[in-house]
Design an enzyme around this catalytic site. Sequence first.
Site, PDB file in Angstrom:
ATOM      1  N   GLY A  25       0.841  -1.203   0.000  1.00  0.00           N
ATOM      2  CA  GLY A  25       0.000   0.000   0.000  1.00  0.00           C
ATOM      3  C   GLY A  25       0.870   1.244   0.000  1.00  0.00           C
ATOM      4  O   GLY A  25       0.526   2.269   0.580  1.00  0.00           O
ATOM      5  N   LEU A  66       1.562   3.404  -2.241  1.00  0.00           N
ATOM      6  CA  LEU A  66       1.175   4.605  -2.992  1.00  0.00           C
ATOM      7  C   LEU A  66       0.055   5.384  -2.307  1.00  0.00           C
ATOM      8  O   LEU A  66      -0.376   6.414  -2.799  1.00  0.00           O
ATOM      9  CB  LEU A  66       0.728   4.215  -4.418  1.00  0.00           C
ATOM     10  CG  LEU A  66       1.777   3.466  -5.255  1.00  0.00           C
ATOM     11  CD1 LEU A  66       1.217   3.140  -6.634  1.00  0.00           C
ATOM     12  CD2 LEU A  66       3.055   4.288  -5.393  1.00  0.00           C
ATOM     13  N   GLY A  67      -0.405   4.930  -1.157  1.00  0.00           N
ATOM     14  CA  GLY A  67      -1.494   5.614  -0.458  1.00  0.00           C
ATOM     15  C   GLY A  67      -1.010   6.840   0.316  1.00  0.00           C
ATOM     16  O   GLY A  67       0.169   7.209   0.260  1.00  0.00           O
ATOM     17  N   GLN A  68      -1.941   7.431   1.045  1.00  0.00           N
ATOM     18  CA  GLN A  68      -1.644   8.691   1.763  1.00  0.00           C
ATOM     19  C   GLN A  68      -0.438   8.528   2.693  1.00  0.00           C
ATOM     20  O   GLN A  68       0.477   9.344   2.676  1.00  0.00           O
ATOM     21  CB  GLN A  68      -2.870   9.122   2.576  1.00  0.00           C
ATOM     22  CG  GLN A  68      -2.691  10.473   3.258  1.00  0.00           C
ATOM     23  CD  GLN A  68      -3.644  10.682   4.444  1.00  0.00           C
ATOM     24  OE1 GLN A  68      -4.318   9.749   4.887  1.00  0.00           O
ATOM     25  NE2 GLN A  68      -3.693  11.902   4.939  1.00  0.00           N
ATOM     26  N   ASP A  74       1.962  -1.954  -4.496  1.00  0.00           N
ATOM     27  CA  ASP A  74       0.574  -1.491  -4.451  1.00  0.00           C
ATOM     28  C   ASP A  74      -0.176  -2.211  -5.555  1.00  0.00           C
ATOM     29  O   ASP A  74       0.457  -2.843  -6.401  1.00  0.00           O
ATOM     30  CB  ASP A  74       0.488   0.039  -4.633  1.00  0.00           C
ATOM     31  CG  ASP A  74      -0.683   0.631  -3.859  1.00  0.00           C
ATOM     32  OD1 ASP A  74      -1.809   0.119  -4.024  1.00  0.00           O
ATOM     33  OD2 ASP A  74      -0.487   1.585  -3.085  1.00  0.00           O
ATOM     34  N   ILE A 125      -5.308  11.362   9.838  1.00  0.00           N
ATOM     35  CA  ILE A 125      -3.969  11.840   9.461  1.00  0.00           C
ATOM     36  C   ILE A 125      -4.112  12.966   8.436  1.00  0.00           C
ATOM     37  O   ILE A 125      -4.752  12.797   7.394  1.00  0.00           O
ATOM     38  CB  ILE A 125      -3.112  10.687   8.874  1.00  0.00           C
ATOM     39  CG1 ILE A 125      -3.055   9.503   9.861  1.00  0.00           C
ATOM     40  CG2 ILE A 125      -1.711  11.197   8.527  1.00  0.00           C
ATOM     41  CD1 ILE A 125      -2.452   9.803  11.225  1.00  0.00           C
ATOM     42  N   TYR A 129     -15.358  -1.039   8.542  1.00  0.00           N
ATOM     43  CA  TYR A 129     -13.960  -0.634   8.749  1.00  0.00           C
ATOM     44  C   TYR A 129     -13.538  -0.888  10.202  1.00  0.00           C
ATOM     45  O   TYR A 129     -12.529  -1.531  10.472  1.00  0.00           O
ATOM     46  CB  TYR A 129     -13.838   0.853   8.394  1.00  0.00           C
ATOM     47  CG  TYR A 129     -12.471   1.456   8.588  1.00  0.00           C
ATOM     48  CD1 TYR A 129     -11.325   0.845   8.095  1.00  0.00           C
ATOM     49  CD2 TYR A 129     -12.335   2.684   9.248  1.00  0.00           C
ATOM     50  CE1 TYR A 129     -10.073   1.426   8.261  1.00  0.00           C
ATOM     51  CE2 TYR A 129     -11.096   3.268   9.414  1.00  0.00           C
ATOM     52  CZ  TYR A 129      -9.972   2.636   8.918  1.00  0.00           C
ATOM     53  OH  TYR A 129      -8.750   3.223   9.091  1.00  0.00           O
TER      54      TYR A 129
HETATM   55  N1  SER Z   1      -8.929   8.441   8.787  1.00  0.00           N
HETATM   56  C1  SER Z   1      -9.805   7.307   8.935  1.00  0.00           C
HETATM   57  C2  SER Z   1     -11.142   7.592   8.398  1.00  0.00           C
HETATM   58  O1  SER Z   1     -11.572   8.695   8.479  1.00  0.00           O
HETATM   59  C3  SER Z   1      -9.908   6.932  10.378  1.00  0.00           C
HETATM   60  O2  SER Z   1      -9.017   5.931  10.625  1.00  0.00           O
HETATM   61  O3  SER Z   1     -11.784   6.713   7.934  1.00  0.00           O
END
Ligand code: SER
Length: 317
Positions: free
Chosen positions: A8, A10-12, A34, A166, A136
């Site tokens: 992963g 290439l993610g944030q 990725d 983040i 999630y």
């Molecule tokens: N940044 C995440 C979200 O908003 C929380 O872990 O889904």
Amino acid sequence: MEKILVIGALGQIGSELVPALRAKHGAENVITSDNKEHKEHHFRFLDATKKADIEGIIKDEKITTIYHLAGIISKKGEQEPLLARDVNLGSLFNVLDLAREYQLRIFWPSSIAAFGKTTPKSAAQHTITEPVETFYGATKIAGELFCANYHRKFGVDVRSLRYPGIISYKQLPLGGTTDYAAWMIHDAVTKGSFDCFLREDTRLPLMYMDDCVRATIELMDADASKINIRTSYNIQGFSCSPKELEWQIKKLIPGFTATYTPDDHQDIADNWPSYVIDDDARKDWGWRPQFDIRTMTVAMIDGIRKQLESSAEKIVR
Ligand code: SER
């Protein structure tokens, strides 16, 4: 000598963790992967839901450590729940089983989504964690429990942080709920206005990317004897509401205006704590945030302005 695989990448978070890992370990010792094509010397295409494909890279590259960042976050996870299950939990089992077979060290992020409506708004390390409201959150709390049990039963050195929202500008977040914060600052700089998908008083735990990268590396650098939490450590940078962020931005961009049109992101945010107590991370391996809401906002505005100056292409949502 560590040989790292970032899944992963290439993610944030991956896109900023990788340069920090490369500065520390050397570019050739950090393999990125990725499920998108990407032209880069040390990059390998990878679908992390396929165990054999991860194993192929581990063998080819003699990997010793995996940072497993691939994940489907909150809003996207509600739109595609089975994908969230397979990516967040299925791929974690692949990585944990391979860690057991190849004696790998693992970093895997959990989230404030591991908490739920029954968690007190100020969330202790050991508190009620019943995230029945999001796929999630369910994948994150289940993953935490398996991390702790793979450590206990099989001795796998797996470490984890419950990331708060983040905030970063190099790659803006997508598919989440705390994403509003990075986008509010981005739109303040580029358009002077922002319509927020959360209510103005929705207080959530947040963190600037530099602190997130540093926390991740410090946790992985800590001596194993200091790691007392094998589910996932609470951490946060600071806690604020969208209105407080609006005020902070206005100090630097006086003409900025924000409006509030809560949508279904609000239903997700309402389940999460406002504040995370990170005393165990502080005590066990010395965690201290360096950015508060003010210094984060200054760094974000400065970074976005510099990025816009140096790039003809605008960031699009
Ligand atoms: N940044 C995440 C979200 O908003 C929380 O872990 O889904």
